[in-house]
Design an enzyme around this catalytic site. Structure first.
Site, PDB file in Angstrom:
ATOM      1  N   ASN A   1       0.864  -3.112   6.968  1.00 57.82           N
ATOM      2  CA  ASN A   1       1.590  -2.125   7.767  1.00 57.82           C
ATOM      3  C   ASN A   1       0.566  -1.092   8.225  1.00 57.82           C
ATOM      4  OD1 ASN A   1       3.164  -0.102   8.819  1.00 57.82           O
ATOM      5  ND2 ASN A   1       4.162   0.446   6.887  1.00 57.82           N
ATOM      6  N   TRP A   2       0.207  -1.191   9.493  1.00 56.31           N
ATOM      7  CA  TRP A   2      -0.854  -0.307  10.004  1.00 56.31           C
ATOM      8  C   TRP A   2      -0.377   1.127  10.206  1.00 56.31           C
ATOM      9  CZ3 TRP A   2      -3.284  -3.677  14.533  1.00 56.31           C
ATOM     10  CH2 TRP A   2      -3.814  -4.853  13.977  1.00 56.31           C
ATOM     11  N   LYS A   3       0.937   1.321  10.137  1.00 56.40           N
ATOM     12  CA  LYS A   3       1.518   2.651  10.409  1.00 56.40           C
ATOM     13  C   LYS A   3       1.014   3.142  11.770  1.00 56.40           C
ATOM     14  CE  LYS A   3       2.084   3.224   5.497  1.00 56.40           C
ATOM     15  NZ  LYS A   3       2.234   4.099   4.342  1.00 56.40           N
TER      16      LYS A   3
ATOM     17  N   HIS B   1      11.467   1.873   6.350  1.00 56.89           N
ATOM     18  CA  HIS B   1      10.301   2.326   5.592  1.00 56.89           C
ATOM     19  C   HIS B   1      10.558   3.758   5.132  1.00 56.89           C
ATOM     20  CE1 HIS B   1       6.261   3.655   4.642  1.00 56.89           C
ATOM     21  NE2 HIS B   1       5.957   2.378   4.499  1.00 56.89           N
TER      22      HIS B   1
ATOM     23  N   GLU C   1       8.832   6.292   5.186  1.00 58.93           N
ATOM     24  CA  GLU C   1       8.408   7.328   6.138  1.00 58.93           C
ATOM     25  C   GLU C   1       9.452   7.526   7.227  1.00 58.93           C
ATOM     26  OE1 GLU C   1       4.555   5.600   6.757  1.00 58.93           O
ATOM     27  OE2 GLU C   1       4.069   6.129   4.692  1.00 58.93           O
TER      28      GLU C   1
ATOM     29  N   GLU D   1       8.972  -0.283  -2.387  1.00 62.42           N
ATOM     30  CA  GLU D   1       7.881   0.675  -2.243  1.00 62.42           C
ATOM     31  C   GLU D   1       8.277   2.005  -2.868  1.00 62.42           C
ATOM     32  OE1 GLU D   1       5.238  -0.575   1.299  1.00 62.42           O
ATOM     33  OE2 GLU D   1       6.798   0.723   2.073  1.00 62.42           O
TER      34      GLU D   1
ATOM     35  N   GLY E   1       0.364   5.752  -0.416  1.00 63.42           N
ATOM     36  CA  GLY E   1      -0.726   6.566   0.108  1.00 63.42           C
ATOM     37  C   GLY E   1      -1.255   7.595  -0.878  1.00 63.42           C
TER      38      GLY E   1
ATOM     39  N   SER F   1      -0.103   1.758  -2.494  1.00 62.05           N
ATOM     40  CA  SER F   1      -1.486   1.805  -2.984  1.00 62.05           C
ATOM     41  C   SER F   1      -2.014   0.452  -3.464  1.00 62.05           C
ATOM     42  CB  SER F   1      -1.641   2.873  -4.078  1.00 62.05           C
ATOM     43  OG  SER F   1      -1.324   4.144  -3.557  1.00 62.05           O
TER      44      SER F   1
ATOM     45  N   GLY G   1      -0.503  -0.683   3.124  1.00 57.29           N
ATOM     46  CA  GLY G   1      -0.734   0.348   4.131  1.00 57.29           C
ATOM     47  C   GLY G   1      -2.219   0.562   4.338  1.00 57.29           C
ATOM     48  N   GLY G   2      -2.743   1.642   3.767  1.00 57.32           N
ATOM     49  CA  GLY G   2      -4.140   2.039   3.974  1.00 57.32           C
ATOM     50  C   GLY G   2      -5.154   0.913   3.859  1.00 57.32           C
TER      51      GLY G   2
HETATM   52  O1  LIG Z   1       3.792   2.304   2.817  1.00 61.19           O
HETATM   53  C1  LIG Z   1       3.085   1.362   2.500  1.00 61.19           C
HETATM   54  C2  LIG Z   1       3.201   0.066   3.177  1.00 61.19           C
HETATM   55  O2  LIG Z   1       4.339   0.017   3.966  1.00 61.19           O
HETATM   56  C3  LIG Z   1       2.057   1.502   1.445  1.00 61.19           C
HETATM   57  O3  LIG Z   1       1.062   2.324   1.912  1.00 61.19           O
HETATM   58  P1  LIG Z   1      -0.317   2.456   1.085  1.00 61.19           P
HETATM   59  O4  LIG Z   1      -0.763   1.037   0.824  1.00 61.19           O
HETATM   60  O5  LIG Z   1      -1.228   3.200   2.012  1.00 61.19           O
HETATM   61  O6  LIG Z   1       0.015   3.188  -0.171  1.00 61.19           O
END
Ligand SMILES: O=C(CO)COP(=O)(O)O
Length: 258
Positions: A11-13, A101, A103, A173, A179, A219, A240-241
């Site tokens: 997930n590149w956000k 998600h 967010e 999640e 993050g 993470s 994510g990251g």
């Molecule tokens: O929200 C996430 C994937 O959708 C997880 O993010 P991180 O891997 O950056 O913690």
């Protein structure tokens, strides 16, 4: 017991413009080999503005990487400024769409009702939802993480028939692990993922529950992925990251080597 193919999705956000998306996808494709795709399904979820570029690259070069969007409108079209519809995503041949998600729940006030409507919009357009659920820190500290997460699962699946439910991907999640570098312990993640599968068995049947893929997200890195993937009810990761670093994401796909 059904064998579920693990799904590793990045997930590149709100990261990588369309030119960076092309370079990044090419880098992944160059590093990944047939044996990786045989063992694991690999997907990327770029921002909307990148999807056409990623689609063109994937189709032209016949890449085995799947792709999808990070959100979908509940509407198929019309006067909804800023929204992107299911038919538009289907036309781009998106395989997946992330829905609900944390967010989006946090910054855009998405409720279980809206998540449910988006899950329906995805299925209506032939796109597989990756429905995200998970608790905030206060909820975990109060010991209500399982109840909270199962209520999100039940709310999101309301009115979804078994034939569709068995194809859904659910991403657990925990919000406090996203993050933050604080990964949820593998056994703690397994506790919730097993409870999610139990809830699906209760809502549908054990057969449906055995087919649903449940990812962990929060993470995830090459250093912790193997332990997470070692859990019985965890069938992949929503990254994510670490998915923004091609070498690191490839290592996550190759979790068996870590
Ligand atoms: O929200 C996430 C994937 O959708 C997880 O993010 P991180 O891997 O950056 O913690």
């Amino acid at each position: 017991m059904t064998t579920r193919t693990p799904l590793m999705a990045g997930n590149w956000k709100m990261n990588l413009n369309h030119l960076e998306a092309i370079a990044h996808t090419q880098k992944l494709a160059f590093a990944l080999a047939d044996k990786d795709y045989e063992a694991v399904e690999v997907a990327v979820l770029p921002p909307f503005t990148d999807l056409r570029s990623v689609q063109t690259l994937v189709e032209h070069d016949k890449l085995k990487i799947k792709y999808g969007a990070q959100d979908i409108s509940v509407h198929d079209g019309g006067a909804y400024t800023g929204e992107i519809s299911g038919p538009m995503l289907a036309k781009l041949r998106c395989t997946y769409v992330a829905i609900g998600h944390s967010e989006r729940r946090q910054y855009h006030g998405e409720t279980d009702e809206l998540v449910n409507a988006k899950v329906k919009a995805a299925f209506k357009n032939g796109i597989t939802p990756i429905m995200c659920v998970g608790e905030e820190l206060e909820v975990r500290d109060a010991g209500n993480h399982v109840t909270h997460t199962l209520a999100q699962v039940e709310g999101g699946l309301k009115g979804i028939p078994a034939e569709q439910a068995e194809t859904i991907v659910i991403a657990y999640e925990p919000v406090w692990a996203i993050g933050t570098g604080k990964v949820c312990g593998a056994e703690d993640a397994q506790e919730v993922c097993a409870a999610i599968r139990g809830k699906i068995a209760e809502l549908y049947s054990q057969e449906v529950a055995d087919k649903v893929r449940i990812q962990y997200g929060g993470s995830v890195k090459s250093g912790n992925v193997a332990e997470i993937m070692g859990q019985a009810d965890i069938d992949g990761a929503l990254v994510g990251g670490a998915s923004l670093d091609a070498d690191e994401f490839v290592k996550i796909v190759r979790f068996r080597d870590q």
